[in-house]
Scaffold this motif. Sequence first.
Motif, mmCIF file in Angstrom:
data_model
loop_
_atom_site.group_PDB
_atom_site.id
_atom_site.type_symbol
_atom_site.label_atom_id
_atom_site.label_comp_id
_atom_site.label_asym_id
_atom_site.label_seq_id
_atom_site.Cartn_x
_atom_site.Cartn_y
_atom_site.Cartn_z
ATOM 1 N N THR A 266 -6.244 -3.259 10.710
ATOM 2 C CA THR A 266 -5.346 -3.611 9.916
ATOM 3 C C THR A 266 -4.000 -3.332 10.424
ATOM 4 O O THR A 266 -3.653 -2.633 11.317
ATOM 5 C CB THR A 266 -5.474 -2.537 8.543
ATOM 6 O OG1 THR A 266 -5.569 -1.159 9.443
ATOM 7 C CG2 THR A 266 -6.715 -2.505 8.316
ATOM 8 N N ASN B 85 -5.444 4.284 2.523
ATOM 9 C CA ASN B 85 -4.589 3.127 2.353
ATOM 10 C C ASN B 85 -5.063 3.301 0.667
ATOM 11 O O ASN B 85 -6.056 3.112 0.131
ATOM 12 C CB ASN B 85 -5.129 1.731 2.837
ATOM 13 C CG ASN B 85 -4.575 0.616 2.299
ATOM 14 O OD1 ASN B 85 -3.818 0.755 1.360
ATOM 15 N ND2 ASN B 85 -4.465 -0.362 3.140
ATOM 16 N N PHE C 145 -16.521 -8.700 15.075
ATOM 17 C CA PHE C 145 -16.458 -7.974 16.246
ATOM 18 C C PHE C 145 -15.353 -6.760 16.194
ATOM 19 O O PHE C 145 -15.610 -5.747 16.687
ATOM 20 C CB PHE C 145 -16.283 -8.672 17.341
ATOM 21 C CG PHE C 145 -16.837 -8.078 18.876
ATOM 22 C CD1 PHE C 145 -17.853 -7.673 19.101
ATOM 23 C CD2 PHE C 145 -15.744 -7.613 19.796
ATOM 24 C CE1 PHE C 145 -18.470 -7.245 20.261
ATOM 25 C CE2 PHE C 145 -15.973 -6.982 20.914
ATOM 26 C CZ PHE C 145 -17.332 -6.709 21.103
ATOM 27 N N ASP D 255 -9.002 1.864 1.736
ATOM 28 C CA ASP D 255 -9.588 2.201 2.889
ATOM 29 C C ASP D 255 -9.213 3.452 3.446
ATOM 30 O O ASP D 255 -8.254 4.305 2.966
ATOM 31 C CB ASP D 255 -8.720 1.078 4.067
ATOM 32 C CG ASP D 255 -9.376 1.165 5.301
ATOM 33 O OD1 ASP D 255 -10.367 1.518 5.546
ATOM 34 O OD2 ASP D 255 -8.818 0.633 6.348
ATOM 35 N N ARG D 256 -10.121 3.919 4.293
ATOM 36 C CA ARG D 256 -9.917 5.527 4.989
ATOM 37 C C ARG D 256 -10.300 5.568 6.402
ATOM 38 O O ARG D 256 -11.119 4.955 6.747
ATOM 39 C CB ARG D 256 -10.885 6.439 3.982
ATOM 40 C CG ARG D 256 -10.862 7.943 4.549
ATOM 41 C CD ARG D 256 -11.938 8.598 3.812
ATOM 42 N NE ARG D 256 -12.003 10.000 4.384
ATOM 43 C CZ ARG D 256 -12.724 11.182 3.974
ATOM 44 N NH1 ARG D 256 -12.869 11.005 2.475
ATOM 45 N NH2 ARG D 256 -12.911 12.005 4.589
ATOM 46 N N PRO E 250 0.766 -1.206 0.058
ATOM 47 C CA PRO E 250 -0.031 0.040 -0.156
ATOM 48 C C PRO E 250 0.830 1.349 -0.091
ATOM 49 O O PRO E 250 1.951 1.015 0.237
ATOM 50 C CB PRO E 250 -0.754 -0.201 1.333
ATOM 51 C CG PRO E 250 0.037 -0.839 2.241
ATOM 52 C CD PRO E 250 1.090 -1.775 1.375
ATOM 53 N N ALA F 76 2.025 3.606 9.203
ATOM 54 C CA ALA F 76 0.354 3.926 9.676
ATOM 55 C C ALA F 76 -0.158 3.040 10.004
ATOM 56 O O ALA F 76 -0.117 1.876 9.015
ATOM 57 C CB ALA F 76 -0.070 4.558 8.373
ATOM 58 N N GLY F 77 -0.386 2.618 11.055
ATOM 59 C CA GLY F 77 -1.303 1.514 11.731
ATOM 60 C C GLY F 77 -0.656 0.937 12.910
ATOM 61 O O GLY F 77 0.627 1.532 13.367
ATOM 62 N N PRO F 78 -0.998 -0.142 13.595
ATOM 63 C CA PRO F 78 -2.093 -0.657 13.349
ATOM 64 C C PRO F 78 -3.517 0.292 13.524
ATOM 65 O O PRO F 78 -3.556 1.191 14.092
ATOM 66 C CB PRO F 78 -2.285 -1.851 14.322
ATOM 67 C CG PRO F 78 -1.403 -1.345 15.365
ATOM 68 C CD PRO F 78 -0.391 -0.544 14.810
ATOM 69 N N ILE F 79 -4.424 -0.064 12.781
ATOM 70 C CA ILE F 79 -5.777 0.700 12.895
ATOM 71 C C ILE F 79 -6.948 -0.270 13.410
ATOM 72 O O ILE F 79 -7.039 -1.190 12.442
ATOM 73 C CB ILE F 79 -6.430 1.423 11.538
ATOM 74 C CG1 ILE F 79 -5.317 2.354 11.027
ATOM 75 C CG2 ILE F 79 -7.490 2.055 11.780
ATOM 76 C CD1 ILE F 79 -5.413 2.928 9.856
ATOM 77 N N ARG F 80 -7.366 -0.137 14.535
ATOM 78 C CA ARG F 80 -8.174 -1.045 15.134
ATOM 79 C C ARG F 80 -9.706 -0.504 15.011
ATOM 80 O O ARG F 80 -10.107 0.727 15.516
ATOM 81 C CB ARG F 80 -7.931 -1.517 16.421
ATOM 82 C CG ARG F 80 -8.541 -2.495 17.220
ATOM 83 C CD ARG F 80 -8.311 -2.619 18.754
ATOM 84 N NE ARG F 80 -8.747 -1.459 19.393
ATOM 85 C CZ ARG F 80 -9.822 -0.887 19.775
ATOM 86 N NH1 ARG F 80 -11.023 -1.554 19.320
ATOM 87 N NH2 ARG F 80 -9.901 0.211 20.364
ATOM 88 N N ARG F 81 -10.545 -1.175 14.405
ATOM 89 C CA ARG F 81 -12.148 -0.429 14.497
ATOM 90 C C ARG F 81 -12.616 -2.057 15.101
ATOM 91 O O ARG F 81 -12.675 -3.175 14.891
ATOM 92 C CB ARG F 81 -12.494 -0.527 12.951
ATOM 93 C CG ARG F 81 -11.759 0.393 12.211
ATOM 94 C CD ARG F 81 -12.500 0.633 10.876
ATOM 95 N NE ARG F 81 -11.996 1.420 10.100
ATOM 96 C CZ ARG F 81 -11.008 1.320 9.140
ATOM 97 N NH1 ARG F 81 -10.378 0.286 8.782
ATOM 98 N NH2 ARG F 81 -10.584 2.396 8.377
ATOM 99 N N SER F 82 -13.614 -1.394 15.691
ATOM 100 C CA SER F 82 -14.810 -2.583 16.457
ATOM 101 C C SER F 82 -16.176 -1.955 16.407
ATOM 102 O O SER F 82 -16.545 -0.842 16.155
ATOM 103 C CB SER F 82 -14.445 -2.847 17.882
ATOM 104 O OG SER F 82 -14.785 -1.643 18.706
ATOM 105 N N GLN G 110 -10.695 7.782 16.230
ATOM 106 C CA GLN G 110 -11.588 8.130 15.623
ATOM 107 C C GLN G 110 -12.409 9.323 15.693
ATOM 108 O O GLN G 110 -12.322 9.918 16.764
ATOM 109 C CB GLN G 110 -12.734 7.115 15.291
ATOM 110 C CG GLN G 110 -13.796 6.879 16.575
ATOM 111 C CD GLN G 110 -14.815 5.989 16.713
ATOM 112 O OE1 GLN G 110 -14.562 5.028 17.210
ATOM 113 N NE2 GLN G 110 -15.722 5.987 15.815
#
Lengths: 239, 1059
Positions: free
Chosen positions: B495, A111, B491, A121-122, A22, A63-69, A143
């Motif tokens: 990345t 990304n 859940f 990805d954004r 990327p 850049a990252g990790p980017i964690r989403r839940s 976020q």
Amino acid sequence: MPRTLTAGYSTSLARQGGLPAPVWLVDITTSDGSTYYFTDVAGTYPRVSDSANQVYEEWVKSAGPIRRSRDSRTDVGDLVLQNLSGNSIERDLAQRMKNHEFEGALCVIRNYDPLQRVVVDRFDGYITEPDGNEEEFRYRVPQLLDAQQYDLADDPYSETCTLRFKSDRCASVGVNVICTKRFIPTAPGATDCTAVEHFNGSPNPAPNNLYQIITQTPQRGGNGGGNRGPRDPRRPNVN
Amino acid sequence: MAPSSSLIQGSATLGISKPLAYGYFRAVGNLLFQHELTDKSIIAFVGIAEGELDGVERFWIRRNLIDTADTSIFHFHAGTEGDLGHGLAVESNGGDQHVDNLFSQIPANAYRITYSGLGYVAFKAKPDAKAPSAELDWMGDYRGVKVRIFDAAGTQTSYAFSTNPAWIILDCIIRAALKKEALKGAALTAAEKARIDFASFKAAADYFDVDIGGGKKRAEASVYFTEKTTLAVALDQLKLISRSYIVEYDGQVHLFADQVKASTFTIDRNMVVAGSFEPSKKALRQAANRFVGQYNDLNPLKNVDITTFERYSNVAKYTFSGTHPYLVGDNFVAFNMSNGANGAGKVKKQSTNYVMIDQTGADVASVAVTGSGGTAESRFTPRTKILDHEGHQQAIGQRGTGVSSTFKQNVIELPFGNNTAERVERMMKYVKFRTLGDDTIPYVAPWDIKLRCWYGSVDGAGNVLLAQVPGDVVTIDASVSEEHAGTYEIFEATTIPTGDNDDQGQVVELVLKQTIAAAFSDVADTEVTLGAVRPGNGPYSIGTIADGENWGSASPGFAQNLTPNPGFEYPAPDGSKWDVALGVFSSNNEPDAFPGNAGKKWTCKVLANAGDNTRYSGSSHLYISLPPETTIPAIGGGGPECDVYLEPIRNVKQGQRMFYRIKLNTQSNGSATAGTVRNIIIYHRLWRTDGTFFDATAGDPNNLTTNWISTLAWRNLDLAYTVPDPGAGKSWDYIQPIIVAVVTNSTGAPIVSSAAGVLIFDLRIDSIEQYRGVDPTTNELSKSGSVPPSFFNGFTYTSTTTSITPAWNITGYRTDAALTQFTANSSQLVSGLSASTSYNFYFFFDENLAGVSAVATGGTGSPSWAHVGTNRTWTAEQTRQDHIPLSLNPLAMATTSSGSGGGSGGGDGGCLREDVFVEERTRGKIQCRDLRVGDWIKCGVSDETPDGWVQVLRAEILPHSFWVHVEFTDGENGVLDWVPTTCGHPWTTTSGDRKTSGETLSLGDEIATATGITYPVSIRAERYRANKVSITVASRAHTFFCGMNRPQIETHNFQPNTN
């Protein structure tokens, strides 16, 4: 519901056997309006604000990790920028951070698929906890809707007005540059509320003896006597 | 910062937050100021919540439901912005945000302002000697703020009241973050709209609005945030209430209703990074398996089933399946009516199995229906619903060789705001099944799966992994794992940065949860009948002094009243008839008992002077009519009689003093002979709880008053009365005062009505005032402070093989002006118990006895305070109106097998509220409810904790209801942080002293922070329900950092570790 991707992108992904390495594009806009464009692969890319081509500086180390839940935890990403360019007296990134406040700056991490020229990805966030050394600066990027940072029902009952002077809700358009937030429309020479219909304080006293409010009062005594009311924090004695 | 669970906020102070309310809510509010007028009327301005509220539904002053349209006493202001440029003229009767008219009745030097943006009420409370309490109190039911409503394209379609959770969630986001300083209802800009995915919000809103049967929407929300609350806490609660979740991607906020979803991606072995597949149940043991739903019931409490409905001439009759608890004057509510005839109004007439209320509408012949009956006051009653996952409880219970498996309950309280029973049950099932899976025996819990996949994977159907977001459902193919193949919900998705793994290409780490279809059941529950009980001390009604409008005698019937027999009806002298405002009689006189008039009936009615019936004043006429050619014999002859049943007085107790003042006189229509004597008798009928009654009769000067009124002048009858002993084993339910008016001829000649005319005796009742426990001969209307204990220190006990002796030492504060302190320090021997037995004690503070007692019903021993097991009726008795419970759960005390023993209970422990933040070494800033044993949390640096981390040895979540909020200074910058704790939560000052939040912590105490020291600036007691977390950490210092803003205030753990 899955995100909608650019038409035909899934087909090309399948054809090329997955994502290539990327390109990370980072658009940072500070609260004073200054905008910076960083990447890990130098080049010209479409910027977020208007999709116009923009030269991105090759300052992104990772850049990252980017964690989403899907639960109530705040989604968050990490960003590391190099702090080497410039000279031994003033480094480029440090100088920018000296002149502009990065805390709270809008930060959009993308990304980017350089082969298909598609943003795959954004992540929109804000910068916080800048922390660095002579080689790099690290940032946390929570976020944008970081719900832990915002409050509801946070406007207190007060004898003074709680509105920010000349905000929409204040509605004052007077020449005063500051507001005492008091409601004294008849005081001679007063520079108090000039949009009295929007005054939201409660200057008439509440009979708080009618209900039980347990609040302790400041105590006297202790080291050297005197009033030991609130004072500035200092280092704790933890030994 | 608590989720919305507060039912009523009552305060009178500055500095507290203006609440925020959505949907329906009940509130007292914050008294902004009050002013007493010379006639003892009080004008009060009360802040309710941030605007713009939609409206007021009901309002009580001194527990009397008032007419909110009566602008002489009540004004509601919704909380719009003030009208800029309009000025501050005193002119408003509500409905706008101009300066309220009631300002004109208070001194001119009071600041006359608009309270811009604040929803508030202004009202005038007249002295009301009949009120249950001399103190001014009030309460209202309201509709919360208006919200913006959009279509899928983002076009705002309305700005209106809504209980749809989607629009409430959106308003929370707009109000807290997106457009915080905006004018009420201001339109969003294009840039602001671009932050929201309106299509997802609209789809969710439509999903919530679906009628799942019986007119019940799938999800509605009514929440009332009475203190500053983080957006995260508010959204958590709203998501729970609506079974939904929020995700943010591509720069937009999306709201999705959680529901059965199809898989949108299939993961096969080629997509999985080798060795990364990790099935896990690590979080299973600590998971909650007893779900306690807390809510305030939007519906009235159902007392009885309605089986028949009919309506004539705008009077509705609701017939029940059995007996009911309602009395004349009660604010009856019919709801969930199958024919839609929901209604509410004061009971005008009641009999064993029906009530009648005024209700506008077309005539309806008697029709069978299903429906529920309740009272307006019983709305918003705090209720609890419990749901167990017994499979999980058994799975984590105690084990032992040869020992039957036991059930262990991990309790979690879930706040549902103001809600309905059936909706709470559905949402609790969602939480139960989604977190723990199907509740079957044998129980197998769902798996959590963690694995890493190639981010750019494309499955056989052309779906792309990188398009999947948290909340989407994916399928794990059998090629990945035969055992774990199936559908899972994403859940969490992380990345991984390039270079952070050894493999080529981009990788995403997924945390998956097994999908459970049972979680999304929309089968509505039925409303549970709670029992036909009457609440004591509740709002009372006035305006009705008697029972119904000429309802007939022996068998009062509906048709008879709507179509009175003309033969029995006589107009009043002024030509009016059936004009009843105060109410009239429950029965006609008994004509058969009148000599010479067998078969004839007498008509009696009371006519009110309309417009001032709130105090029974105005001349109300009680006509006693003699049909033509009726003779009342000479002296000794009994005449017609009418009984007027006054409004019942509830919650009476033996020894209570009651007072009456009745102002009346008697007249006739001119046909009566001068010197005719009218006999007025007032007596009391006392109803026992078992349904029997007792008439106070002659011979007791307190209980009977006979007055011969021989003049036409108005006069007052002052009567005093002491409630007698109800009899052994019985108790009083209510008193029914009765006026008996008898026309008696005391003259020497018969009284004869003419052949053509009607002789009418006219008893005029000007006013009837009822007092409870106060002396009407003085101006003094005082009441001693009630006794809610602010603190208690708990119980200890000693025991032998046959007895237990609980002891207590309680300190509390009355709510009188001086906050008088009181103590209760005593003990009680309970004898006659069995050895080696644990008993439960239900302690309470008895308002009547002004001391500590315990529930005796169902107990053993002498006194029978010791209970084996638990029973909700014992808890109900412990918490009844005149009892103040002294423990959340019964306290266990045990006898010994030999010798003596002892222990302690009660008190509230030392714990933090569950949403206080701590910093965990790997998970970062988390709320302490998320702590697990083995976690490492941030603490001060010491020899034992050189890295500034200390390990958690124990973290236990328990419900709690009494809190202390401690705020800490940030010097000139205001408040640094604050921490809600239990009353007994310990702190260690920098000088090493041990303090507790509710007792010894003071404003001068130095408390360490992560970067310095601070001082408490406010220590405030609060009463509400929330969970507490009891934490034990592994260091001799027992300290760690916590805070509601960030983990920075050093606090002490609950139970010092002695290792």
